[in-house]
Enzyme design. Structure first.
Site: not given
Length: 173
Positions: A91-93
């Site tokens: 996940l890329c946040i």
């Protein structure tokens, strides 16, 4: 501020105990192996009124030895099709990006990891991301998913719904 393995372990134990004592709607969290506080299993229930409604999204949360000074990584084990999820499930946040200044200028330092964040705040951020009507396309981790959102939103929604149905079927196998 320094971090010590024993301090990190105590913090993770406290966060796990709090989540078990006061579960938060929308997800559950536990240890993958009861002897390793640094590797958690996560189950996110697809948020109501979202493309992910009805889904059971499995993920893992892995904490670095420097936690809480550095963020954990969250990786979906359930197949995902989302602009903010790499093809390998990572996940890329912003909340999971290392503290400091973003070299590309997309994020303010206050949007990135801060040691005050917790497992609960991370998972609430993930649920918020999945609840968005239209995903954030500013700096996609999955360029193909972002392109499909821009060019064929109906096809994007259909693919996500198919994966959500698959996740529900796998959850009960």
């Amino acid at each position: 501020m320094t971090s010590s393995p024993s301090g990190n372990t105590l913090l993770l134990q406290r966060q796990l105990k709090e989540l078990r004592k006061h579960p938060v709607e929308g997800f559950s969290a536990g240890l993958k192996d009861e002897t390793n506080l640094y590797h958690w299993e996560i189950m996110i229930i697809g948020p109501a009124d979202s493309l992910y409604e009805g889904g059971f999204l499995r993920a893992e949360l892995v904490f670095p030895p420097e936690y809480p000074l550095l963020p954990p990584t969250l990786k979906f084990l359930t197949q995902m099709w989302h602009p903010n999820v790499y093809s390998d499930g990572r996940l890329c946040i912003s909340i999971l990006h290392a503290p400091g200044t973003d070299e590309w200028g997309y994020e303010d330092p206050g949007e990135r990891w801060l040691p005050v964040h917790s497992v609960e705040s991370i998972l609430v951020s993930v649920i918020s991301l999945l609840s968005a009507d239209v995903p954030d396309l500013n700096s996609p981790a999955n360029v193909d998913a972002a392109k499909q959102v821009r060019e064929d939103f109906a096809g994007y929604k259909k693919k996500v719904r198919r994966l959500v149905r698959q996740s529900a079927e796998e959850a009960f196998d």
